[in-house]
Write an enzyme that holds these catalytic residues in place. Structure first.
Site, PDB file in Angstrom:
ATOM      1  N   ASP A 134      38.981 -52.481 -13.099  1.00 37.14           N
ATOM      2  CA  ASP A 134      37.804 -52.817 -12.303  1.00 37.14           C
ATOM      3  C   ASP A 134      38.006 -54.236 -11.747  1.00 37.14           C
ATOM      4  OD1 ASP A 134      35.329 -53.709 -11.432  1.00 37.14           O
ATOM      5  OD2 ASP A 134      34.211 -52.709 -13.023  1.00 37.14           O
TER       6      ASP A 134
ATOM      7  N   LYS B 164      41.815 -67.628  -3.275  1.00 35.06           N
ATOM      8  CA  LYS B 164      42.125 -66.348  -2.612  1.00 35.06           C
ATOM      9  C   LYS B 164      43.625 -66.054  -2.755  1.00 35.06           C
ATOM     10  CE  LYS B 164      42.980 -63.320   0.857  1.00 35.06           C
ATOM     11  NZ  LYS B 164      44.294 -62.887   1.357  1.00 35.06           N
TER      12      LYS B 164
ATOM     13  N   GLU C  59      47.996 -56.310   2.307  1.00 33.51           N
ATOM     14  CA  GLU C  59      48.265 -57.531   3.079  1.00 33.51           C
ATOM     15  C   GLU C  59      49.765 -57.823   3.203  1.00 33.51           C
ATOM     16  OE1 GLU C  59      46.004 -60.970   1.887  1.00 33.51           O
ATOM     17  OE2 GLU C  59      47.202 -62.301   3.145  1.00 33.51           O
TER      18      GLU C  59
ATOM     19  N   HIS D 157      54.395 -65.521   7.526  1.00 32.90           N
ATOM     20  CA  HIS D 157      53.291 -64.581   7.628  1.00 32.90           C
ATOM     21  C   HIS D 157      53.361 -63.784   8.920  1.00 32.90           C
ATOM     22  CE1 HIS D 157      49.119 -63.509   6.546  1.00 32.90           C
ATOM     23  NE2 HIS D 157      49.523 -63.897   5.357  1.00 32.90           N
TER      24      HIS D 157
HETATM   25  P1  NDP Z   1      34.883 -46.637 -21.475  1.00 38.02           P
HETATM   26  O1  NDP Z   1      33.427 -46.366 -21.379  1.00 38.02           O
HETATM   27  O2  NDP Z   1      35.807 -45.674 -20.818  1.00 38.02           O
HETATM   28  O3  NDP Z   1      35.247 -46.827 -23.027  1.00 38.02           O
HETATM   29  C1  NDP Z   1      36.538 -47.001 -23.484  1.00 38.02           C
HETATM   30  C2  NDP Z   1      37.178 -45.659 -23.797  1.00 38.02           C
HETATM   31  O4  NDP Z   1      38.541 -45.846 -24.142  1.00 38.02           O
HETATM   32  C3  NDP Z   1      36.487 -44.993 -24.952  1.00 38.02           C
HETATM   33  O5  NDP Z   1      36.320 -43.634 -24.647  1.00 38.02           O
HETATM   34  C4  NDP Z   1      37.489 -45.156 -26.082  1.00 38.02           C
HETATM   35  O6  NDP Z   1      37.452 -44.086 -26.953  1.00 38.02           O
HETATM   36  C5  NDP Z   1      38.793 -45.140 -25.331  1.00 38.02           C
HETATM   37  N1  NDP Z   1      39.887 -45.780 -26.062  1.00 38.02           N
HETATM   38  C6  NDP Z   1      41.043 -45.155 -26.405  1.00 38.02           C
HETATM   39  N2  NDP Z   1      41.856 -45.994 -27.045  1.00 38.02           N
HETATM   40  C7  NDP Z   1      41.213 -47.181 -27.149  1.00 38.02           C
HETATM   41  C8  NDP Z   1      41.547 -48.424 -27.724  1.00 38.02           C
HETATM   42  N3  NDP Z   1      42.713 -48.618 -28.351  1.00 38.02           N
HETATM   43  N4  NDP Z   1      40.675 -49.438 -27.627  1.00 38.02           N
HETATM   44  C9  NDP Z   1      39.486 -49.263 -26.998  1.00 38.02           C
HETATM   45  N5  NDP Z   1      39.095 -48.089 -26.442  1.00 38.02           N
HETATM   46  C10 NDP Z   1      39.946 -47.044 -26.521  1.00 38.02           C
HETATM   47  O7  NDP Z   1      35.267 -48.033 -20.861  1.00 38.02           O
HETATM   48  P2  NDP Z   1      34.666 -49.456 -21.083  1.00 38.02           P
HETATM   49  O8  NDP Z   1      33.600 -49.489 -22.124  1.00 38.02           O
HETATM   50  O9  NDP Z   1      35.835 -50.329 -21.278  1.00 38.02           O
HETATM   51  O10 NDP Z   1      33.978 -49.739 -19.692  1.00 38.02           O
HETATM   52  C11 NDP Z   1      34.751 -49.938 -18.543  1.00 38.02           C
HETATM   53  C12 NDP Z   1      34.165 -49.161 -17.384  1.00 38.02           C
HETATM   54  O11 NDP Z   1      32.813 -49.544 -17.185  1.00 38.02           O
HETATM   55  C13 NDP Z   1      34.888 -49.433 -16.107  1.00 38.02           C
HETATM   56  O12 NDP Z   1      35.025 -48.209 -15.410  1.00 38.02           O
HETATM   57  C14 NDP Z   1      33.911 -50.349 -15.349  1.00 38.02           C
HETATM   58  O13 NDP Z   1      34.086 -50.201 -13.963  1.00 38.02           O
HETATM   59  C15 NDP Z   1      32.586 -49.844 -15.800  1.00 38.02           C
HETATM   60  N6  NDP Z   1      31.427 -50.733 -15.756  1.00 38.02           N
HETATM   61  C16 NDP Z   1      31.540 -52.084 -15.551  1.00 38.02           C
HETATM   62  C17 NDP Z   1      30.432 -52.904 -15.568  1.00 38.02           C
HETATM   63  C18 NDP Z   1      30.607 -54.379 -15.401  1.00 38.02           C
HETATM   64  O14 NDP Z   1      31.713 -54.847 -15.305  1.00 38.02           O
HETATM   65  N7  NDP Z   1      29.532 -55.152 -15.363  1.00 38.02           N
HETATM   66  C19 NDP Z   1      29.087 -52.350 -15.796  1.00 38.02           C
HETATM   67  C20 NDP Z   1      29.095 -50.929 -16.045  1.00 38.02           C
HETATM   68  C21 NDP Z   1      30.215 -50.163 -16.015  1.00 38.02           C
HETATM   69  P3  NDP Z   1      36.384 -44.014 -28.146  1.00 38.02           P
HETATM   70  O15 NDP Z   1      35.057 -43.841 -27.511  1.00 38.02           O
HETATM   71  O16 NDP Z   1      36.838 -42.858 -28.929  1.00 38.02           O
HETATM   72  O17 NDP Z   1      36.478 -45.295 -28.903  1.00 38.02           O
END
Ligand code: NDP
Length: 430
Positions: free
Chosen positions: A281, A265, A82, A380
């Site tokens: 996200d 917005k 935008e 704008h």
């Molecule tokens: P992930 O599933 O990617 O989990 C976090 C990852 O980051 C893990 O692999 C973790 O490793 C790693 N990690 C590394 N360093 C750190 C740290 N310091 N602290 C925490 N984690 C660390 O992501 P999220 O669980 O955060 O989920 C987010 C994703 O889910 C986004 O892509 C989103 O779009 C999607 N999503 C969103 C929904 C919603 O908003 N309703 C529903 C479903 C999906 P380790 O495993 O070794 O700990």
């Protein structure tokens, strides 16, 4: 790191801007190269990220320089299509920096998961059975995702709420989870699903669903600023008049959902741009914040602007759920996200959340300041006209001739731009 003067950044050419960033020392050799080569998401990576991929899709990656938040200056990457968003935020943050910038408070950083149980015949008995087993339930949740516990996070607490909906009753179990640097959707969802059998057993009901809630009320962040009213005009009387209008505009956004929607917005013009630049996200952030805008039963403006007791200052305040991540999801897959994190100085999740809410308030101030004074269209339309010129096929070298001619027109549309461009090309202007 070299301390540079960022004044006049917008006046530089693109190569000069890139050179300035190089000299700032904010980027590593690798991210500096990624930026200079304008490296985009590789198609092979995109093809692994989602289904049915055909290509990748680009947006402008820009910079809002010199944003002062909590005493620290940030160079803030913005991804937005935008016109005028980057210019407005840059202008407002420059003004606000003169008066101490913004301050923030992180009230919490936990995500909430929920399991809705239906068919519970005795709510009281089921609630007692579940609450008696809290410690066991927290342990079960943590066993299902041990790595977050190792990182210092994990399930922290739980609570229950009976809910009536139409002719059904639900017993809803809420779990609060410290997700550390991640947004936590997948980790919370894993925990919630792991708890279902035990909760069904304890309650005698059936789980309707077990999932994270995007209404992240335990990840609230507040950004505030105090600005002397002279920021609005050098003329004392005019400054007072404009400050009164700003406060009225804020009150209007509290009372009228039509205005509240547009007010918010404007806030998201900045927030989404930074959320996108950091690979987060943005639907999750939007969903949580818009739910928060309705927390009192009606949809309201998310920020407020009030006078201090002396009416010498205006006080801006914005509180939002901001469960932003620096790890996990698809962060790190897009080369420009790596550049964004380097530009920001590699903040942790709490610092990034603070900056994002501060940017929301800055963008809101920019919009309101324009609305209560010159109106939004003058600034704008200048940038909108540039968009039209580009759509009409004007080249970079034609713009310096074309844009001043367009600025003299009362009404500019694509036809008008094309006809003036044709005349320029036929040498009818010189
Ligand atoms: P992930 O599933 O990617 O989990 C976090 C990852 O980051 C893990 O692999 C973790 O490793 C790693 N990690 C590394 N360093 C750190 C740290 N310091 N602290 C925490 N984690 C660390 O992501 P999220 O669980 O955060 O989920 C987010 C994703 O889910 C986004 O892509 C989103 O779009 C999607 N999503 C969103 C929904 C919603 O908003 N309703 C529903 C479903 C999906 P380790 O495993 O070794 O700990």
């Amino acid at each position: 790191m070299t301390k540079l003067n960022w004044a006049g950044f917008s006046k530089k050419t693109l190569p000069e801007r890139l050179e300035h960033i190089s000299r700032s020392g904010l980027l590593s050799t690798a991210t500096d190269r990624l930026l200079k080569e304008n490296q985009q998401l590789p198609l092979e990576t995109a093809n692994q990220m989602v289904e049915n991929v055909l290509a990748t899709f680009s947006l402008p990656f820009a910079l809002v320089p010199d944003v002062l938040v909590d005493g620290k200056v940030y160079q803030v990457p913005f991804v937005t299509e935008e016109p005028s968003v980057v210019a407005a935020c840059s202008y407002a943050s420059k003004l606000m920096k003169r008066y101490g910038g913004l301050t923030t408070t992180v009230h919490g950083r936990q995500m909430i998961g929920q399991i809705a149980l239906s068919g519970v015949s005795d709510m009281e008995k089921a609630s007692k059975a579940i609450l008696d087993q809290q410690a066991k339930l927290l342990a079960l949740a943590n066993q299902s995702y041990p790595s977050i516990v190792k990182r210092g996070g994990g399930a922290v607490s739980c609570r229950l709420e009976p809910l009536a909906a139409e002719d059904n009753h639900f017993l809803v179990f809420y779990l609060s989870v410290d997700t550390q640097e991640a947004m936590g959707a997948n980790m919370v969802n894993t925990m919630m699903e792991a708890l279902v059998p035990e909760l069904e057993r304890l309650s005698g009901g059936q789980s309707v669903m077990a999932i994270l809630s995007n209404y992240a009320t335990e990840s609230l962040v507040t950004a505030s600023c105090r600005l002397p009213i002279r920021i609005l005009s050098r003329d004392k009387k005019e400054a007072k008049r404009l400050a009164e209008k700003l406060v009225l505009a804020s009150q209007l956004a509290q009372a009228d959902p039509f205005r509240a929607s547009t007010h918010n917005k404007g806030i998201f013009n900045g927030i989404d741009a930074l959320v996108l630049a950091t690979g987060n996200d943005w639907r999750a952030i939007e969903a949580g914040c818009h739910a928060y805008a309705s927390k009192d039963g009606g949809y309201k403006g998310l920020s407020t602007w009030t006078f201090d007791s002396q009416q010498n200052e205006i006080i801006g305040q914005l509180t939002l759920p901001m469960p932003i991540a620096t790890k996990g999801g698809s962060i790190g897959l897009n080369p420009m996200v790596q550049v964004a994190f380097d530009l920001l100085g590699q903040p942790n999740a709490k610092e990034l959340a603070s900056l994002i809410v501060a940017i929301g308030l800055t963008q809101n101030f920019a919009a309101l300041k324009a609305l209560i004074s010159t109106g939004i269209q003058s600034g704008h339309m200048k940038l909108q006209t540039k968009s039209l010129a580009l759509q009409a096929g004007a080249t970079e070298s034609e713009l310096p001739l074309l844009l001043p001619l367009l600025s003299k027109e009362k009404h500019v549309n694509l036809d008008k731009v094309q006809s003036i461009l044709e005349k320029i090309r036929a040498n009818k202007y010189s």
